[in-house]
Design a protein around this motif. Structure first.
Motif, PDB file in Angstrom:
ATOM      1  N   GLU A   1       0.928   8.693  -8.470  1.00  0.00           N
ATOM      2  CA  GLU A   1      -0.105   7.682  -8.225  1.00  0.00           C
ATOM      3  C   GLU A   1       0.308   6.338  -8.822  1.00  0.00           C
ATOM      4  O   GLU A   1       1.041   6.288  -9.809  1.00  0.00           O
ATOM      5  CB  GLU A   1      -1.456   8.151  -8.799  1.00  0.00           C
ATOM      6  CG  GLU A   1      -1.934   9.411  -8.101  1.00  0.00           C
ATOM      7  CD  GLU A   1      -3.360   9.812  -8.472  1.00  0.00           C
ATOM      8  OE1 GLU A   1      -3.954   9.182  -9.376  1.00  0.00           O
ATOM      9  OE2 GLU A   1      -3.872  10.749  -7.839  1.00  0.00           O
ATOM     10  N   THR A   2      -0.193   5.271  -8.211  1.00  0.00           N
ATOM     11  CA  THR A   2       0.168   3.922  -8.654  1.00  0.00           C
ATOM     12  C   THR A   2      -1.088   3.152  -9.060  1.00  0.00           C
ATOM     13  O   THR A   2      -2.212   3.559  -8.748  1.00  0.00           O
ATOM     14  CB  THR A   2       0.841   3.144  -7.506  1.00  0.00           C
ATOM     15  OG1 THR A   2      -0.133   2.973  -6.458  1.00  0.00           O
ATOM     16  CG2 THR A   2       2.054   3.879  -6.969  1.00  0.00           C
ATOM     17  N   PHE A   3      -0.872   2.004  -9.690  1.00  0.00           N
ATOM     18  CA  PHE A   3      -2.007   1.155 -10.038  1.00  0.00           C
ATOM     19  C   PHE A   3      -2.697   0.626  -8.782  1.00  0.00           C
ATOM     20  O   PHE A   3      -3.894   0.383  -8.779  1.00  0.00           O
ATOM     21  CB  PHE A   3      -1.570   0.017 -10.964  1.00  0.00           C
ATOM     22  CG  PHE A   3      -1.290   0.491 -12.358  1.00  0.00           C
ATOM     23  CD1 PHE A   3      -2.340   0.803 -13.209  1.00  0.00           C
ATOM     24  CD2 PHE A   3       0.007   0.650 -12.822  1.00  0.00           C
ATOM     25  CE1 PHE A   3      -2.103   1.266 -14.495  1.00  0.00           C
ATOM     26  CE2 PHE A   3       0.261   1.108 -14.108  1.00  0.00           C
ATOM     27  CZ  PHE A   3      -0.798   1.422 -14.939  1.00  0.00           C
ATOM     28  N   GLU A   4      -1.917   0.487  -7.709  1.00  0.00           N
ATOM     29  CA  GLU A   4      -2.527   0.091  -6.437  1.00  0.00           C
ATOM     30  C   GLU A   4      -3.542   1.152  -6.004  1.00  0.00           C
ATOM     31  O   GLU A   4      -4.656   0.829  -5.570  1.00  0.00           O
ATOM     32  CB  GLU A   4      -1.444  -0.079  -5.366  1.00  0.00           C
ATOM     33  CG  GLU A   4      -2.024  -0.489  -4.027  1.00  0.00           C
ATOM     34  CD  GLU A   4      -0.964  -0.796  -2.977  1.00  0.00           C
ATOM     35  OE1 GLU A   4       0.230  -0.524  -3.222  1.00  0.00           O
ATOM     36  OE2 GLU A   4      -1.352  -1.301  -1.909  1.00  0.00           O
ATOM     37  N   ASP A   5      -3.171   2.420  -6.121  1.00  0.00           N
ATOM     38  CA  ASP A   5      -4.108   3.504  -5.772  1.00  0.00           C
ATOM     39  C   ASP A   5      -5.386   3.390  -6.609  1.00  0.00           C
ATOM     40  O   ASP A   5      -6.499   3.576  -6.099  1.00  0.00           O
ATOM     41  CB  ASP A   5      -3.472   4.880  -6.028  1.00  0.00           C
ATOM     42  CG  ASP A   5      -2.224   5.123  -5.199  1.00  0.00           C
ATOM     43  OD1 ASP A   5      -2.134   4.560  -4.087  1.00  0.00           O
ATOM     44  OD2 ASP A   5      -1.333   5.875  -5.666  1.00  0.00           O
ATOM     45  N   VAL A   6      -5.230   3.095  -7.892  1.00  0.00           N
ATOM     46  CA  VAL A   6      -6.395   2.993  -8.782  1.00  0.00           C
ATOM     47  C   VAL A   6      -7.286   1.828  -8.344  1.00  0.00           C
ATOM     48  O   VAL A   6      -8.516   1.963  -8.272  1.00  0.00           O
ATOM     49  CB  VAL A   6      -5.951   2.811 -10.255  1.00  0.00           C
ATOM     50  CG1 VAL A   6      -7.163   2.606 -11.153  1.00  0.00           C
ATOM     51  CG2 VAL A   6      -5.111   3.997 -10.723  1.00  0.00           C
ATOM     52  N   CYS A   7      -6.650   0.710  -8.008  1.00  0.00           N
ATOM     53  CA  CYS A   7      -7.415  -0.486  -7.599  1.00  0.00           C
ATOM     54  C   CYS A   7      -8.141  -0.252  -6.280  1.00  0.00           C
ATOM     55  O   CYS A   7      -9.113  -0.937  -5.978  1.00  0.00           O
ATOM     56  CB  CYS A   7      -6.493  -1.693  -7.485  1.00  0.00           C
ATOM     57  SG  CYS A   7      -5.810  -2.223  -9.073  1.00  0.00           S
ATOM     58  N   GLU A   8      -7.659   0.705  -5.490  1.00  0.00           N
ATOM     59  CA  GLU A   8      -8.259   0.953  -4.173  1.00  0.00           C
ATOM     60  C   GLU A   8      -9.271   2.108  -4.169  1.00  0.00           C
ATOM     61  O   GLU A   8      -9.660   2.593  -3.110  1.00  0.00           O
ATOM     62  CB  GLU A   8      -7.152   1.213  -3.148  1.00  0.00           C
ATOM     63  CG  GLU A   8      -6.454  -0.091  -2.772  1.00  0.00           C
ATOM     64  CD  GLU A   8      -5.279   0.091  -1.829  1.00  0.00           C
ATOM     65  OE1 GLU A   8      -4.970   1.256  -1.490  1.00  0.00           O
ATOM     66  OE2 GLU A   8      -4.696  -0.933  -1.443  1.00  0.00           O
ATOM     67  N   THR A   9      -9.714   2.528  -5.349  1.00  0.00           N
ATOM     68  CA  THR A   9     -10.679   3.632  -5.403  1.00  0.00           C
ATOM     69  C   THR A   9     -12.084   3.183  -5.012  1.00  0.00           C
ATOM     70  O   THR A   9     -12.973   4.016  -4.853  1.00  0.00           O
ATOM     71  CB  THR A   9     -10.769   4.217  -6.835  1.00  0.00           C
ATOM     72  OG1 THR A   9     -11.001   3.130  -7.742  1.00  0.00           O
ATOM     73  CG2 THR A   9      -9.507   4.970  -7.207  1.00  0.00           C
TER      74      THR A   9
ATOM     75  N   ILE B   1      -1.540  -5.303 -16.716  1.00  0.00           N
ATOM     76  CA  ILE B   1      -2.025  -6.543 -16.077  1.00  0.00           C
ATOM     77  C   ILE B   1      -1.152  -6.870 -14.868  1.00  0.00           C
ATOM     78  O   ILE B   1      -1.652  -7.111 -13.763  1.00  0.00           O
ATOM     79  CB  ILE B   1      -2.011  -7.735 -17.070  1.00  0.00           C
ATOM     80  CG1 ILE B   1      -2.987  -7.509 -18.217  1.00  0.00           C
ATOM     81  CG2 ILE B   1      -2.336  -9.048 -16.345  1.00  0.00           C
ATOM     82  CD1 ILE B   1      -2.853  -8.510 -19.371  1.00  0.00           C
ATOM     83  N   ASP B   2       0.164  -6.845 -15.066  1.00  0.00           N
ATOM     84  CA  ASP B   2       1.090  -7.204 -13.978  1.00  0.00           C
ATOM     85  C   ASP B   2       0.943  -6.246 -12.797  1.00  0.00           C
ATOM     86  O   ASP B   2       0.983  -6.659 -11.641  1.00  0.00           O
ATOM     87  CB  ASP B   2       2.538  -7.181 -14.487  1.00  0.00           C
ATOM     88  CG  ASP B   2       2.796  -8.290 -15.492  1.00  0.00           C
ATOM     89  OD1 ASP B   2       1.973  -9.216 -15.574  1.00  0.00           O
ATOM     90  OD2 ASP B   2       3.819  -8.215 -16.211  1.00  0.00           O
ATOM     91  N   ALA B   3       0.745  -4.972 -13.099  1.00  0.00           N
ATOM     92  CA  ALA B   3       0.664  -3.976 -12.021  1.00  0.00           C
ATOM     93  C   ALA B   3      -0.641  -4.100 -11.228  1.00  0.00           C
ATOM     94  O   ALA B   3      -0.681  -3.766 -10.043  1.00  0.00           O
ATOM     95  CB  ALA B   3       0.789  -2.572 -12.608  1.00  0.00           C
ATOM     96  N   CYS B   4      -1.696  -4.575 -11.872  1.00  0.00           N
ATOM     97  CA  CYS B   4      -3.004  -4.671 -11.192  1.00  0.00           C
ATOM     98  C   CYS B   4      -3.254  -6.061 -10.609  1.00  0.00           C
ATOM     99  O   CYS B   4      -4.102  -6.213  -9.728  1.00  0.00           O
ATOM    100  CB  CYS B   4      -4.137  -4.342 -12.167  1.00  0.00           C
ATOM    101  SG  CYS B   4      -4.136  -2.632 -12.729  1.00  0.00           S
ATOM    102  N   ALA B   5      -2.528  -7.054 -11.092  1.00  0.00           N
ATOM    103  CA  ALA B   5      -2.867  -8.453 -10.788  1.00  0.00           C
ATOM    104  C   ALA B   5      -2.808  -8.777  -9.304  1.00  0.00           C
ATOM    105  O   ALA B   5      -3.540  -9.652  -8.836  1.00  0.00           O
ATOM    106  CB  ALA B   5      -1.945  -9.388 -11.561  1.00  0.00           C
ATOM    107  N   THR B   6      -1.965  -8.081  -8.571  1.00  0.00           N
ATOM    108  CA  THR B   6      -1.794  -8.440  -7.156  1.00  0.00           C
ATOM    109  C   THR B   6      -2.848  -7.786  -6.268  1.00  0.00           C
ATOM    110  O   THR B   6      -2.838  -7.981  -5.062  1.00  0.00           O
ATOM    111  CB  THR B   6      -0.397  -8.015  -6.670  1.00  0.00           C
ATOM    112  OG1 THR B   6      -0.215  -6.632  -6.999  1.00  0.00           O
ATOM    113  CG2 THR B   6       0.688  -8.856  -7.311  1.00  0.00           C
ATOM    114  N   HIS B   7      -3.744  -6.993  -6.839  1.00  0.00           N
ATOM    115  CA  HIS B   7      -4.734  -6.292  -6.024  1.00  0.00           C
ATOM    116  C   HIS B   7      -6.099  -6.957  -6.156  1.00  0.00           C
ATOM    117  O   HIS B   7      -6.382  -7.629  -7.134  1.00  0.00           O
ATOM    118  CB  HIS B   7      -4.782  -4.813  -6.414  1.00  0.00           C
ATOM    119  CG  HIS B   7      -3.430  -4.196  -6.367  1.00  0.00           C
ATOM    120  ND1 HIS B   7      -2.739  -4.012  -5.195  1.00  0.00           N
ATOM    121  CD2 HIS B   7      -2.609  -3.778  -7.355  1.00  0.00           C
ATOM    122  CE1 HIS B   7      -1.564  -3.495  -5.457  1.00  0.00           C
ATOM    123  NE2 HIS B   7      -1.449  -3.342  -6.763  1.00  0.00           N
ATOM    124  N   ASP B   8      -6.914  -6.718  -5.152  1.00  0.00           N
ATOM    125  CA  ASP B   8      -8.149  -7.481  -5.033  1.00  0.00           C
ATOM    126  C   ASP B   8      -9.307  -6.805  -5.777  1.00  0.00           C
ATOM    127  O   ASP B   8     -10.266  -6.346  -5.160  1.00  0.00           O
ATOM    128  CB  ASP B   8      -8.475  -7.634  -3.541  1.00  0.00           C
ATOM    129  CG  ASP B   8      -9.606  -8.618  -3.340  1.00  0.00           C
ATOM    130  OD1 ASP B   8      -9.817  -9.452  -4.241  1.00  0.00           O
ATOM    131  OD2 ASP B   8     -10.286  -8.532  -2.296  1.00  0.00           O
TER     132      ASP B   8
END
Ligand code: 1GP
Length: 233
Positions: free
Chosen positions: A24-32, A54-61
């Motif tokens: 799983e990635t931080f993108e997956d977490v941000c898309e929950t 921060i860097d891993a989540c920053a690009t997600h909305d």
């Protein structure tokens, strides 16, 4: 001042000292479907670990907030929407109520006050490391917690009251009492939320359900269930 949490139901709290579930990635977490990501933990914090998340989540909305456990790890980054700073009302050691905050103000010349909000914590699980660290008096009745919540809102002007059972599912009667005692402050609940039902149960009283360990232990499918539970409540 930002008060985006007025519209939130759910937060994922990421502990930078813990890993995600394999694959799983931080993108997956941000898309929950969660309303915000809060980055912070009690032990093993460093600025490097904070910065990596921060860097891993920053690009997600999804709104991104830092919850530093100590002034030394309060990373300054424009990618953050703000800082949520705990002040532990029932701490035995006043350092965790106001002392760390004073140190932060002393260390930094130019704190971004318009991006900083305190969370008035009541720590309720004596087994949690946050309780040990802060020497919290967790032997509190629903009436005690309601009184803390009222004082937080009415006397100290707190926008967020946070009932913290980190590591265990709390007593709904305590959360209900805190909810009854607050009007405008947003009531956050965190601790042991692990499925639809537990999120729904706490979400019936709390404005915002915070899910921590689940994202590291079970992963995003389990987190998604809690998002649904909190939003249905
Ligand atoms: C911790 O309140 C949060 O600060 C969430 O607790 O890790 O038990 O979900 P859990």
């Amino acid at each position: 001042m930002t008060t985006r949490w007025a519209e939130w139901d759910h937060i994922v709290k990421i502990d930078p000292d813990k890993t995600l579930v394999e694959g799983e990635t931080f993108e997956d977490v941000c898309e929950t479907g969660t309303d915000a990501i809060e980055i912070g933990g009690t032990t093993g914090m460093t600025t490097d670990k904070m910065q990596r998340v921060i860097d891993a989540c920053a690009t997600h909305d999804v709104p991104l907030y830092l919850e530093p456990s100590a002034p030394e790890v309060a990373v300054n980054d424009e990618a953050l929407d703000g800082y949520l700073i705990p002040t532990v009302l029932n701490a035995g050691d006043p350092f965790w109520t106001v002392g760390a905050h004073k140190e932060w103000a002393r260390m930094e010349d130019d704190l971004p006050w318009d991006r900083i909000t305190t969370e008035a914590y009541v720590v309720m699980n004596p087994e949690a490391s946050v309780a040990t660290y802060t020497e919290a008096d967790c032997d509190l009745s629903p009436d005690d917690v309601a009184a803390y919540a009222e004082v937080a809102e009415e006397m100290f002007g707190q926008e967020i009251v946070y009932i913290e059972y980190s590591g265990t599912l709390g007593d709904p009667a305590v959360v209900e009492a805190a909810a009854d005692a607050t009007d405008d402050a947003a009531l956050f609940y965190g601790g042991g939320v692990h499925d639809y039902d537990s999120a729904h149960q706490m979400g019936e009283h709390a404005d915002v359900v915070v899910v921590g360990d689940l994202v590291h232990a079970e992963g995003v499918d389990a987190v998604e269930e809690t998002v649904r539970g909190a939003k249905d409540a």
